[in-house]
Design a protein around this motif. Structure first.
Motif, PDB file in Angstrom:
ATOM      1  N   SER A 156      -5.675   0.449  -6.919  1.00 23.25           N
ATOM      2  CA  SER A 156      -5.025  -0.383  -5.900  1.00 23.25           C
ATOM      3  C   SER A 156      -5.510  -1.829  -5.907  1.00 23.25           C
ATOM      4  CB  SER A 156      -5.226   0.223  -4.516  1.00 23.25           C
ATOM      5  OG  SER A 156      -6.616   0.285  -4.201  1.00 23.25           O
TER       6      SER A 156
ATOM      7  N   ARG B 286       9.691   3.212  -4.049  1.00 23.38           N
ATOM      8  CA  ARG B 286       8.595   3.078  -3.084  1.00 23.38           C
ATOM      9  C   ARG B 286       7.264   3.353  -3.767  1.00 23.38           C
ATOM     10  NH1 ARG B 286       8.786   6.793   0.781  1.00 23.38           N
ATOM     11  NH2 ARG B 286      10.099   8.216  -0.406  1.00 23.38           N
TER      12      ARG B 286
ATOM     13  N   ARG C 284       4.560   1.775  -4.342  1.00 28.42           N
ATOM     14  CA  ARG C 284       3.262   1.379  -3.780  1.00 28.42           C
ATOM     15  C   ARG C 284       2.658   2.434  -2.861  1.00 28.42           C
ATOM     16  NH1 ARG C 284       6.157  -3.887  -2.874  1.00 28.42           N
ATOM     17  NH2 ARG C 284       5.637  -5.178  -4.702  1.00 28.42           N
ATOM     18  N   SER C 285       3.464   3.399  -2.435  1.00 31.63           N
ATOM     19  CA  SER C 285       2.939   4.431  -1.528  1.00 31.63           C
ATOM     20  C   SER C 285       2.982   5.833  -2.135  1.00 31.63           C
ATOM     21  CB  SER C 285       3.735   4.432  -0.211  1.00 31.63           C
ATOM     22  OG  SER C 285       5.114   4.685  -0.459  1.00 31.63           O
TER      23      SER C 285
END
Length: 381
Positions: free
Chosen positions: A57, A113, A115-116
């Motif tokens: 991350s 989506r 990033r999650s």
């Protein structure tokens, strides 16, 4: 003084001033470049792996501590479909928050989506797959797909495809809207006549399309009358490339070739339009040149007049690079190696590669049995 040297001098002065005032973090200021929040996505193509996509991350944390474990691991049945990932066949759409994976056969997996996402994903709202070409007739005979990239302005997907006699780039204008199982027509391609062995593609923030080809027809320099063949780096648009302009190409004899282009070129572009080209030194037979580096950097202005232009600068600490990726909005770049068609688990991270004097790098490994074939950076995490 070159632009990069000037940037390095100014950045060093800025760091010194900031430190004396107690108001600048040296890590943030290093190289005078924006090296803020950026995520790294790694595709492990090794058999038997429990995670196909590893996510770190914060690449700055990883840079300072190479033992950092992945923040997330993304896997799923659809991802297994593209485990034979094309070299450089992974890219991140920062505007759409999507990750694309492209196999050598032209299968594409889109992770929404991104990033999650974490763990196993299977829902069509999270992951879909589509194909480049509705049949074998729409693909090049015995061809392979290669590097993939996303237009930072429009989110269009670009993917190279080539065989021993042809080279082209697929342009998917609406990849985020395709449904599971759809196919893209081969009419959505751009070519450069007479080129073959295309392995690299990258887009600038101004819409410029850069492409790398291993070989092709002779190109005549209208100013000097000299003809060149061998590897070439082209600059064009989404509409295509000019035959003899906006390209860098040198003599077929490497010893007198000022461009120093070589095999398996993989491309990246930073926010200032500088083009980074990774060469595979060993398989190009260039490891015998002791003063050579694996990454060539060309400035935007070098494509006019183009032809036999020496790199603006060179750098690297890996001599068999096969994959590179730049965050564009942030000044990070990553690279991975290969031997033949096999990848390794080692990854190099360059911090502030746009700054000749401020650049630093580290190497880390995701495991001795791993095989990295794709890397992607998200500078908007």
């Amino acid at each position: 003084m070159t632009k990069h040297k000037l940037i390095g001098c100014l950045s060093s002065l800025m760091v010194a001033i900031g430190l004396s005032l107690g108001c600048v973090d040296p890590d943030d200021a290093e190289g005078g470049s924006n090296t803020g929040g950026t995520s790294l996505y790694v595709f492990d193509a090794s058999d038997g792996t429990t995670s196909r996509v590893l996510v770190y991350s914060d690449i700055a944390t990883l840079f300072n501590n190479p033992e950092t474990e992945p923040s997330r691991r993304i896997r799923g049945t659809k991802i297994e479909k593209v485990k034979n990932l094309a070299w450089g066949g992974m890219c991140f759409d920062t505007n759409g928050n999507r990750l694309y994976l492209v196999s050598e056969a032209g299968d594409v997996v889109r992770i929404d989506r991104a990033r999650s996402q974490n763990g196993d994903i299977s829902s069509p709202i999270d992951i879909v797959s589509f194909m480049l070409g509705s049949s074998d007739n729409e693909r090049l005979a015995n061809g392979k797909f290669g590097q993939a990239t996303v237009d930072p302005r429009t989110s269009a997907l670009y993917v190279t495809e080539s065989n021993s006699s042809n080279s082209r780039i697929w342009v998917v204008s609406n990849p985020g809207n395709l449904y599971d199982g759809e196919s893209v027509s081969s009419s959505s391609t751009i070519t450069s006549i007479g080129d073959k062995g295309g392995t690299g593609v990258a887009l600038g923030t101004d819409g410029s399309v850069y492409a790398y080809m291993d070989d092709g027809i002779y190109i005549n320099n209208p100013l000097s009358g000299v003809s060149y063949s061998g590897p070439r780096l082209r600059k064009g648009t989404s509409s295509g490339f000019s035959a003899i302009t906006s390209l860098i190409i040198g003599d077929s004899s490497y010893s007198v070739n000022r461009t120093k282009l070589a095999k398996y070129g993989c491309l990246a572009v930073d926010s200032d339009g500088y083009v980074y080209l990774a060469r595979h030194m060993i398989e190009s037979g260039l490891d015998k040149w002791e003063d050579e580096d694996a990454i060539l950097v060309f400035s935007p202005g070098q494509f006019n007049p183009g032809m036999d232009q020496p790199p603006d600068r060179t750098f690297a600490t890996m001599n068999n690079l096969r994959v590179i990726s730049h965050a564009v909005t942030k000044d990070w770049m990553v690279g991975a190696q290969s031997h033949g068609d096999f990848g390794f688990g080692n990854i190099r991270i360059w911090r502030a590669p746009s700054s000749q004097n401020g650049m630093t790098s580290i190497e880390f490994s995701i495991g001795s049995s791993s095989a990295v074939r794709g890397l992607a950076l998200d500078g908007n995490n």
